[in-house]
Design a protein around this motif. Structure first.
Motif, PDB file in Angstrom:
ATOM      1  N   ASP A 297      52.287 111.450  33.125  1.00  0.00           N
ATOM      2  CA  ASP A 297      52.838 111.256  31.726  1.00  0.00           C
ATOM      3  C   ASP A 297      54.240 111.905  31.934  1.00  0.00           C
ATOM      4  O   ASP A 297      54.351 113.158  32.115  1.00  0.00           O
ATOM      5  CB  ASP A 297      51.968 112.186  30.908  1.00  0.00           C
ATOM      6  N   LEU A 298      55.292 111.238  31.664  1.00  0.00           N
ATOM      7  CA  LEU A 298      56.603 111.847  31.730  1.00  0.00           C
ATOM      8  C   LEU A 298      57.180 112.339  30.372  1.00  0.00           C
ATOM      9  O   LEU A 298      58.406 112.367  30.239  1.00  0.00           O
ATOM     10  CB  LEU A 298      57.589 110.803  32.390  1.00  0.00           C
ATOM     11  N   GLU A 314      56.876 105.956  22.377  1.00  0.00           N
ATOM     12  CA  GLU A 314      55.794 106.534  21.923  1.00  0.00           C
ATOM     13  C   GLU A 314      55.451 107.315  23.397  1.00  0.00           C
ATOM     14  O   GLU A 314      54.952 108.460  23.308  1.00  0.00           O
ATOM     15  CB  GLU A 314      54.653 105.770  21.319  1.00  0.00           C
ATOM     16  N   THR A 315      55.539 106.566  24.409  1.00  0.00           N
ATOM     17  CA  THR A 315      54.991 106.878  25.565  1.00  0.00           C
ATOM     18  C   THR A 315      55.732 106.653  26.888  1.00  0.00           C
ATOM     19  O   THR A 315      56.418 105.608  26.857  1.00  0.00           O
ATOM     20  CB  THR A 315      53.484 106.706  25.802  1.00  0.00           C
ATOM     21  N   VAL A 316      56.281 107.452  27.830  1.00  0.00           N
ATOM     22  CA  VAL A 316      56.881 107.158  28.897  1.00  0.00           C
ATOM     23  C   VAL A 316      55.937 107.542  30.053  1.00  0.00           C
ATOM     24  O   VAL A 316      55.177 108.559  30.306  1.00  0.00           O
ATOM     25  CB  VAL A 316      58.029 107.940  29.151  1.00  0.00           C
ATOM     26  N   ILE A 317      55.689 106.690  30.922  1.00  0.00           N
ATOM     27  CA  ILE A 317      54.511 106.417  31.956  1.00  0.00           C
ATOM     28  C   ILE A 317      55.312 106.155  33.266  1.00  0.00           C
ATOM     29  O   ILE A 317      56.078 105.292  33.554  1.00  0.00           O
ATOM     30  CB  ILE A 317      53.515 105.639  31.885  1.00  0.00           C
ATOM     31  N   GLY A 318      54.860 107.009  34.521  1.00  0.00           N
ATOM     32  CA  GLY A 318      55.694 106.581  35.918  1.00  0.00           C
ATOM     33  C   GLY A 318      54.365 106.628  36.823  1.00  0.00           C
ATOM     34  O   GLY A 318      53.375 107.173  36.694  1.00  0.00           O
ATOM     35  N   LEU A 373      64.473 114.427  37.977  1.00  0.00           N
ATOM     36  CA  LEU A 373      63.806 113.479  38.933  1.00  0.00           C
ATOM     37  C   LEU A 373      62.595 114.159  39.983  1.00  0.00           C
ATOM     38  O   LEU A 373      61.738 113.483  40.122  1.00  0.00           O
ATOM     39  CB  LEU A 373      64.956 112.777  39.504  1.00  0.00           C
ATOM     40  N   ALA A 374      63.155 115.498  40.153  1.00  0.00           N
ATOM     41  CA  ALA A 374      62.280 116.010  40.965  1.00  0.00           C
ATOM     42  C   ALA A 374      60.755 116.381  40.304  1.00  0.00           C
ATOM     43  O   ALA A 374      59.747 116.208  40.728  1.00  0.00           O
ATOM     44  CB  ALA A 374      62.530 117.484  41.404  1.00  0.00           C
ATOM     45  N   LYS A 375      60.938 116.557  38.894  1.00  0.00           N
ATOM     46  CA  LYS A 375      59.777 116.568  38.111  1.00  0.00           C
ATOM     47  C   LYS A 375      59.027 115.235  37.755  1.00  0.00           C
ATOM     48  O   LYS A 375      57.803 115.395  37.961  1.00  0.00           O
ATOM     49  CB  LYS A 375      60.162 117.069  36.749  1.00  0.00           C
ATOM     50  N   ILE A 379      55.197 115.099  38.900  1.00  0.00           N
ATOM     51  CA  ILE A 379      54.090 114.707  37.959  1.00  0.00           C
ATOM     52  C   ILE A 379      53.502 113.269  38.763  1.00  0.00           C
ATOM     53  O   ILE A 379      52.193 113.213  38.289  1.00  0.00           O
ATOM     54  CB  ILE A 379      54.484 114.269  36.620  1.00  0.00           C
ATOM     55  N   THR A 380      53.921 112.422  39.090  1.00  0.00           N
ATOM     56  CA  THR A 380      53.668 111.308  39.652  1.00  0.00           C
ATOM     57  C   THR A 380      53.090 111.254  41.085  1.00  0.00           C
ATOM     58  O   THR A 380      52.133 110.345  41.568  1.00  0.00           O
ATOM     59  CB  THR A 380      54.553 109.852  39.495  1.00  0.00           C
ATOM     60  N   GLY A 381      53.443 112.388  41.852  1.00  0.00           N
ATOM     61  CA  GLY A 381      52.801 112.631  43.134  1.00  0.00           C
ATOM     62  C   GLY A 381      53.458 111.922  43.991  1.00  0.00           C
ATOM     63  O   GLY A 381      53.163 111.611  45.040  1.00  0.00           O
ATOM     64  N   ALA A 382      54.902 111.541  43.869  1.00  0.00           N
ATOM     65  CA  ALA A 382      55.473 110.951  44.726  1.00  0.00           C
ATOM     66  C   ALA A 382      56.184 111.810  45.499  1.00  0.00           C
ATOM     67  O   ALA A 382      56.320 112.868  45.550  1.00  0.00           O
ATOM     68  CB  ALA A 382      56.728 110.077  43.796  1.00  0.00           C
ATOM     69  N   LYS A 383      56.098 111.016  46.809  1.00  0.00           N
ATOM     70  CA  LYS A 383      56.692 111.984  48.204  1.00  0.00           C
ATOM     71  C   LYS A 383      57.989 111.329  48.480  1.00  0.00           C
ATOM     72  O   LYS A 383      58.362 110.291  48.137  1.00  0.00           O
ATOM     73  CB  LYS A 383      55.677 111.992  49.240  1.00  0.00           C
TER      74      LYS A 383
END
Lengths: 584, 584
Positions: A297-298, A314-318, A373-375, A379-383
């Motif tokens: 949830d971004l 309404e919503t931003v999702i990554g 972008l680090a956040k 939040i999405t668990g990206a490495k």
């Protein structure tokens, strides 16, 4: 006696035995002085040999006339093969033929009867009886039989009784249209074919049957989408004196049994997920959890910057796409094009590359700095090496879009391995669902599902928030089963039907028998139904249910082999007190 | 958790355990200071006890409110009963109740929920869910489940594959009327519900499935006689590369397995009888051979005397009624009255008493002397003390009449013991049957049955004499299964259809797909179908199939519980491009 052995049976130990075999001619290799024939049946292939020196001339001549798919019977002696075929269970022997009978000849089949056929879907369906001769199709049907057998074994051993419920019943509004059957003996009246044995299985619980199951055909007159059939098979179950927990345990056990017996896969306890969480994390009530890529949830980290698209959403999702930073610009454009397809419907897609050095590069660098972008990545668990894909818009829509993207990318990344099985219970479904077109609520599961204790009072004030004792069993992103704890008292059922828009008269006319039954000591009960076609296809590691149905119908509901449906005689119509009333 | 044990489970070994039970209140005995409640579920009955000294007052008060069929849950301790009930598996213990929850109350049921109920057929069918609570009905359904299970086990172990064939098929003329299903997606066209999966199972054989079975619902829109249902269940089987002998062996094996596993009865080889012999000896193609009373052909010893009735008759048949000489004159008159009933239709009956002293006394002593009557006795096998009953007339009619009389007398004599099982194959059925009304021949079994080898030539000259590779399995005077070796080549099928009155176009339109299939290497095949409803009722030692069907229909094809069939909306009719065309 047509045969002493099948074509999958003979081994070196049978050498010198005289045998009789029968089957289809798979292949003829005629070298003049010697002829080899592959003889096929359900059980395998056995090589026949005819040779100048050892076989009578007239038999050789007969053998020369054999064509593909001829049905023959041979008598002969089992001999050791010179050139053994290690790929064939019978590959160490062949039959030196002494007698040959052609039981039936064959026209050249319209497609090759081989594992990889040259026949397209249409011709294979028209000649389905030839298609079934092909190993993969036949093996699918045998696989289905085995699954059904194991289901029956497990449930019977657990005290369930298979009870046959009627097919000629009464039209009920269960969401889809009923197929109806005009009654000749009751003029102007119609039976309906069951969409499910729902009310009957509940009446069996009222009748004290305690544990019921049935593998049963059900019927829905829906406009057919790909992989929907007008008739389909359900494993239908119901139990009395149980709570949700009991049901989940029994059918978790059944599914575990099937995965073990059929697929040789041992699964521990099944995870459980709230419906709300499934929607929040996967945008979907049947998440495929064989891989991660949960939604992040971004909203908090993307809104209130200067990027209007996100601010107005309404919503931003990554989601994090593993290894996605390796995508070229062109590949990413391709993904963006994919989400913009009408079937998905996104207006666009924002992304952020997670570079190996820990830096980020996004398509909206103008609005978001490295810290932002680090956040996103966090939040999405990206490495490092991943790609963060971001969609925005109305919550329901964007969840659906992101869910589609997640499945598509997982497919491309090979994360949807058909040999890996990840079952999941999704629980606490909403009781009602808003029909956006009509503005009315309808039952998400069906009108007999009970609301969670204490929530019935919310039906008036917040109907969309009432949760039900309803659950789905999900396997690899497919709903394979669903059920609920039922209402078992007349008052609650009446309230429920009222909220679904039934007048008192309608409720009585449609479900009077059930509500009456509830007045004579109905026990608490609940159940579940599995879609057998879907279950079998997933266990079989394949996508389409049609491949596991002996005689499926096409997308227009037609059986192209027998050419049904078809017009009927006027006489027959008259007898049924009907007249055609064609629109065209 | 609603219960820790079922009501059939607790024994002395459970004494002092705390248990939770749930179920229906079967009976309340309130002695004021002590209340006993019989708690019932599918598994049995457990006695609950509430008493002044050991049970809290408020629980006693609650217990006093309990009525028949209330659904309750209790917590309590298992204690040893003072007055044990040796007729109840749980009869040595009772539950001293410490907690009582009423899960649901009940109106007074419309009939008593007991083995012998006061409810008539009509009310029991309307409240079938209550009827099913009664032990005999529930046990019948569980019995049916066990039979179906054993059938599946036996056939699967023997390599048969259960394949589901479609329910929405095409109307075919198989003797009875089809139920039809209008197609919404294919305007003006109709599916038909299968009268049997006949053509599909044959196509599975063409498809190389080799051994197929299915326990499957079939549908016939017939005017219902007692004990006929518009939907009924078949055990449907088909095999390829077999001869009649193979099929008889397999299904003899299945029947023997069922009799052993279900009834504990060991049967040796099944006798076989030619159709012609069955008609000659029993006047019936499904003779009950649990007792003798074979027909004796008395033509030679009764005709050409002065008795005109016999002289003018095509056939004179006698049977010996064991011990029948004990009948009074009034009893014999009663039998004569019975054979004159319109349902039997005899014009009269002649009899001869076989006295203990070896003399005879007949109703036609005027025409036949002691020597004649001795021959009657000899031919019918009558012994001293027996009665010879003689009917005469047209062969077909008199056989049917004598068959009815034989069964009636056997019933009266108690010779039809439901615990004795006498299976029998009747073989070599005629291929065709003359419809006396229209003068046309129709297929006795169905149009796919093959004539005996070499007899196809007789089709033109002597159609009634052509015998088929067709066989019935008879059990205790009931046809429980029937089948045939099928035609598997296009030419023979075409000839057969022509003889059944199909034009070439009609044959192509109806069965083109099957005849096409025969051109691509159809193997020799044949099969058989059992009527499951009938089979189960006979194995269960009962007469009516309705008692073994969970939700049967009445003689007008109505389900009186759900009130189906029923009118449907005009909207629904319009959607199906139909209009009512009522006769009245």
């Amino acid at each position: 006696m047509y045969r002493s052995h099948t074509n999958g049976e003979l081994r070196l130990s049978h050498v010198n035995e005289e045998v009789i075999l029968a089957g289809w001619v798979q292949k003829v290799r005629d070298k003049g002085f010697m002829i080899w024939v592959d003889l096929r049946d359900r059980y395998g292939i056995t090589q026949l040999i005819f040779d100048e020196e050892r076989t009578a001339k007239e038999i050789i001549e007969q053998a020369q006339k054999l064509g593909r798919e001829f049905v023959i019977q041979v008598k002969g002696t089992v001999i050791e093969r010179q050139a053994k075929n290690p790929n064939l269970p019978t590959g160490e022997v062949e039959i030196l033929v002494s007698e040959l009978t052609i039981l039936n000849d064959s026209k050249t089949p319209p497609f090759t009867i081989e594992d990889d056929t040259d026949g397209g879907e249409d011709v294979r369906m028209k000649y389905r009886y030839l298609d079934i001769r092909r190993n993969p199709v036949r093996e699918n049907l045998i696989f289905r039989h085995k699954v059904a057998q194991e289901v029956r074994k497990f449930l019977s051993d657990d005290g369930f009784i298979e009870v046959e419920t009627p097919y000629l019943i009464k039209s009920t509004p269960e969401g889809a249209r009923d197929f109806v059957v005009p009654s000749r003996m009751n003029e102007g009246q119609f039976y309906a074919l069951p969409q499910s044995p729902q009310t009957f299985k509940q009446l069996l619980m009222v009748g004290g049957m305690d544990k019921y199951f049935q593998i049963v055909k059900c019927f829905r007159d829906e406009d057919l989408r790909a992989d929907r059939q007008p008739e389909f098979t359900q494993i239908d179950c119901e139990m009395a004196f149980i709570e949700q927990e009991d049901i989940l345990n029994v059918f978790e056990g059944l599914t575990r049994h099937l995965l073990k017996e059929i697929n040789g896969v041992e699964i521990g306890d099944f995870p459980r997920m709230l419906y709300d969480d499934a929607m929040r994390l996967y945008g979907n009530d049947k998440p495929d959890i064989r891989f991660g890529m949960e939604f992040g949830d971004l909203n908090a980290v993307t809104q209130h910057k200067d990027f209007g698209v996100f601010n107005n959403a309404e919503t931003v999702i990554g989601i994090a796409v593993p290894g996605g930073n390796a995508y070229t610009r062109k590949e990413i454009d391709n993904i963006i094009k994919w989400v913009k397809r009408p079937q998905v419907g996104a207006l666009g897609m924002i992304y952020s590359r997670c570079n190996d050095d820990g830096s980020f590069k996004s398509s909206v660098d103008k609005f978001y700095d490295q810290e932002d972008l680090a956040k996103w990545a966090e939040i999405t668990g990206a490495k490092a090496g991943d790609l963060v894909c971001v969609l925005s818009g109305d919550t329901n829509k964007v969840r659906a879009q992101m869910s589609a993207l997640r499945m598509e990318l997982a497919e491309r990344l090979g994360l949807r391995d058909p040999k890996v099985f990840a079952p999941l219970w999704v629980i606490d479904f909403p009781l009602l669902e808003l029909d956006e077109e009509t503005g009315h609520y309808h039952a998400m599961h069906h009108p007999f599902t009970s609301p969670k204790p204490g929530q019935i009072e919310l039906l008036d004030s917040k109907p969309g928030e009432v949760k039900a004792n309803a659950y789905d069993l999900v396997l690899n992103g497919n709903e394979i089963g669903g059920g609920s704890i039922r209402i078992h008292d007349k008052e609650t059922q009446a309230i429920m039907l009222k909220h679904l828009g039934f007048s008192e008269e309608e409720a009585k006319a449609q479900f009077g028998f059930l509500m009456d039954a509830f007045e004579y000591g109905a026990p608490p009960h609940g159940g579940l139904a599995f879609g057998l076609d879907r279950l079998v296809s997933i266990l079989g590691g394949q996508e389409t249910i049609r491949d596991f149905i002996a005689f499926p119908k096409n997308n227009s509901g037609r059986d192209v082999m027998i050419d049904a449906p078809a017009p009927i005689d006027d006489e027959q119509l008259t007898e049924l007190s009907l007249k055609l009333n064609l629109k065209s």
